[in-house]
Enzyme design. Structure first.
Site, PDB file in Angstrom:
ATOM      1  N   SER A  23      -0.469  -7.072   3.834  1.00  7.04           N
ATOM      2  CA  SER A  23      -0.729  -7.364   5.259  1.00  7.04           C
ATOM      3  C   SER A  23      -2.041  -6.735   5.717  1.00  7.04           C
ATOM      4  CB  SER A  23       0.434  -6.901   6.147  1.00  7.04           C
ATOM      5  OG  SER A  23       0.411  -5.507   6.323  1.00  7.04           O
ATOM      6  N   ARG A 108      -1.897   3.233  -7.058  1.00  6.25           N
ATOM      7  CA  ARG A 108      -2.321   3.961  -8.255  1.00  6.25           C
ATOM      8  C   ARG A 108      -3.396   4.973  -7.919  1.00  6.25           C
ATOM      9  NH1 ARG A 108      -0.890   1.700 -13.260  1.00  6.25           N
ATOM     10  NH2 ARG A 108       0.462  -0.032 -12.688  1.00  6.25           N
ATOM     11  N   VAL A 109      -3.408   6.048  -8.675  1.00  8.31           N
ATOM     12  CA  VAL A 109      -4.423   7.078  -8.494  1.00  8.31           C
ATOM     13  C   VAL A 109      -5.681   6.659  -9.259  1.00  8.31           C
ATOM     14  CG1 VAL A 109      -4.966   9.503  -8.904  1.00  8.31           C
ATOM     15  CG2 VAL A 109      -2.637   8.835  -8.298  1.00  8.31           C
ATOM     16  N   ASN A 124      -9.157   4.593   1.756  1.00  9.60           N
ATOM     17  CA  ASN A 124      -7.711   4.373   1.620  1.00  9.60           C
ATOM     18  C   ASN A 124      -7.042   4.427   2.991  1.00  9.60           C
ATOM     19  OD1 ASN A 124      -5.166   4.131   0.186  1.00  9.60           O
ATOM     20  ND2 ASN A 124      -4.829   6.300   0.665  1.00  9.60           N
ATOM     21  N   HIS A 126      -3.526   5.432   4.827  1.00  8.47           N
ATOM     22  CA  HIS A 126      -2.318   6.216   4.530  1.00  8.47           C
ATOM     23  C   HIS A 126      -1.423   6.247   5.770  1.00  8.47           C
ATOM     24  CE1 HIS A 126       0.132   9.124   2.420  1.00  8.47           C
ATOM     25  NE2 HIS A 126       0.196   9.802   3.552  1.00  8.47           N
ATOM     26  N   HIS A 187       2.304  -0.113  10.622  1.00  6.40           N
ATOM     27  CA  HIS A 187       1.483  -1.225  10.117  1.00  6.40           C
ATOM     28  C   HIS A 187       0.543  -1.745  11.196  1.00  6.40           C
ATOM     29  CE1 HIS A 187       3.428  -1.789   6.192  1.00  6.40           C
ATOM     30  NE2 HIS A 187       2.390  -2.545   5.944  1.00  6.40           N
ATOM     31  N   GLU A 190      -2.258   0.634  11.547  1.00  9.72           N
ATOM     32  CA  GLU A 190      -3.136   0.557  10.363  1.00  9.72           C
ATOM     33  C   GLU A 190      -4.108  -0.611  10.518  1.00  9.72           C
ATOM     34  OE1 GLU A 190      -0.281   2.439   6.866  1.00  9.72           O
ATOM     35  OE2 GLU A 190      -0.567   0.278   6.917  1.00  9.72           O
TER      36      GLU A 190
HETATM   37  C1  GRF Z   1       0.604   0.555   4.059  1.00 10.25           C
HETATM   38  O1  GRF Z   1       1.563   1.097   4.915  1.00 10.25           O
HETATM   39  C2  GRF Z   1      -0.327   1.621   3.560  1.00 10.25           C
HETATM   40  O2  GRF Z   1      -0.495   2.684   4.430  1.00 10.25           O
HETATM   41  C3  GRF Z   1       0.359   2.108   2.318  1.00 10.25           C
HETATM   42  O3  GRF Z   1       0.929   0.942   1.753  1.00 10.25           O
HETATM   43  C4  GRF Z   1       1.228   0.021   2.793  1.00 10.25           C
HETATM   44  C5  GRF Z   1       0.676  -1.305   2.397  1.00 10.25           C
HETATM   45  O4  GRF Z   1       1.091  -2.339   3.256  1.00 10.25           O
HETATM   46  N1  GRF Z   1      -0.583   2.780   1.464  1.00 10.25           N
HETATM   47  P1  GRF Z   1       0.516  -3.799   3.079  1.00 10.25           P
HETATM   48  O5  GRF Z   1       0.652  -4.161   1.620  1.00 10.25           O
HETATM   49  O6  GRF Z   1      -0.910  -3.788   3.504  1.00 10.25           O
HETATM   50  O7  GRF Z   1       1.364  -4.664   3.968  1.00 10.25           O
END
Ligand code: GRF
Length: 207
Positions: A23, A108-109, A124, A126, A187, A190
């Site tokens: 997403s 993955r790291v 990234n 988070h 989400h 984000e």
């Molecule tokens: C997000 O919540 C992000 O913070 C975490 O993984 C999730 C990915 O969501 N690292 P999507 O695949 O973008 O819907």
């Protein structure tokens, strides 16, 4: 590293790495497409989506959006990218002349070779207000800790997991939400953070 596109009208070529739902990736691609329609000089161009999971739903989303989307074999390790698999990811991104790599749910790291290939250009997202609740299960950790505010952070990727320089953060009140509700609200913020970052990147703020 690919020559920086800083302080110019040059395009900034973006790669997005995913492992699943996608997403955030969809939000990034759609926002760039919309901004480009509004302003032909908008510089951010999502070029390629890479997934370490062959059946990631995000790959379908990316194809529908008309962006090149590939599954790349992540190699023998379960939680990191190393050796020839890492080399293959870097090679693919270099071939596409990528300036920035966005990890949007890429589970993955990344190790030295990858980090050195895109120094300061790997971002990234988070799902917590870093430095609180690094790693996995952030919603559960937040609910168990009884705090009132959670949120999301956009940060540079460094050697230490979830510890790179924080670029943008946004908070939200827990207000009795359960894990699923918290995930949905997180989400949304984000997605807002990514849109904000894309506009700042376009203006040259992070160059
Ligand atoms: C997000 O919540 C992000 O913070 C975490 O993984 C999730 C990915 O969501 N690292 P999507 O695949 O973008 O819907």
């Amino acid at each position: 590293m690919e020559k920086s596109a800083k302080k110019s009208k040059e395009s900034i070529r973006l790669a997005i790495l995913i492992s699943g739902n996608g997403s955030n990736m969809q939000n990034i691609v759609e926002y760039c497409q919309k901004r480009q329609q509004q302003n032909p000089f908008f510089r951010i161009k999502p070029i390629i989506v890479l997934s370490d999971q062959p059946r990631a739903f995000g790959l379908e989303r990316a194809q529908k959006l008309g962006i090149k989307a590939l599954y790349l074999n992540p190699g023998k390790f379960r939680t990191k990218l190393e050796g020839s698999a890492e080399e293959n990811y870097v090679k693919t991104l270099k071939k596409e002349r990528v300036h920035y790599v966005v990890l949007a749910g890429f589970m993955r790291v990344l190790k030295n070779h990858f980090l050195r290939s895109f120094t300061g250009k790997i971002i990234n997202i988070h799902p917590s207000l870093l430095p609180f609740f690094t790693g996995l299960d952030t919603y559960k950790k937040a609910l168990d800790s009884n705090i009132k505010q959670v949120g999301a952070s956009l940060h540079l990727v460094s050697q230490k997991i979830d510890e790179g320089c924080i670029l943008l953060q946004k908070s939200l009140a827990i207000e009795g939400k359960n894990v699923v509700e918290l995930q949905q609200s997180t989400h949304k913020i984000e997605h807002q953070l990514f849109r904000q970052w894309l506009d700042l990147l376009d203006k040259g703020i992070f160059d």
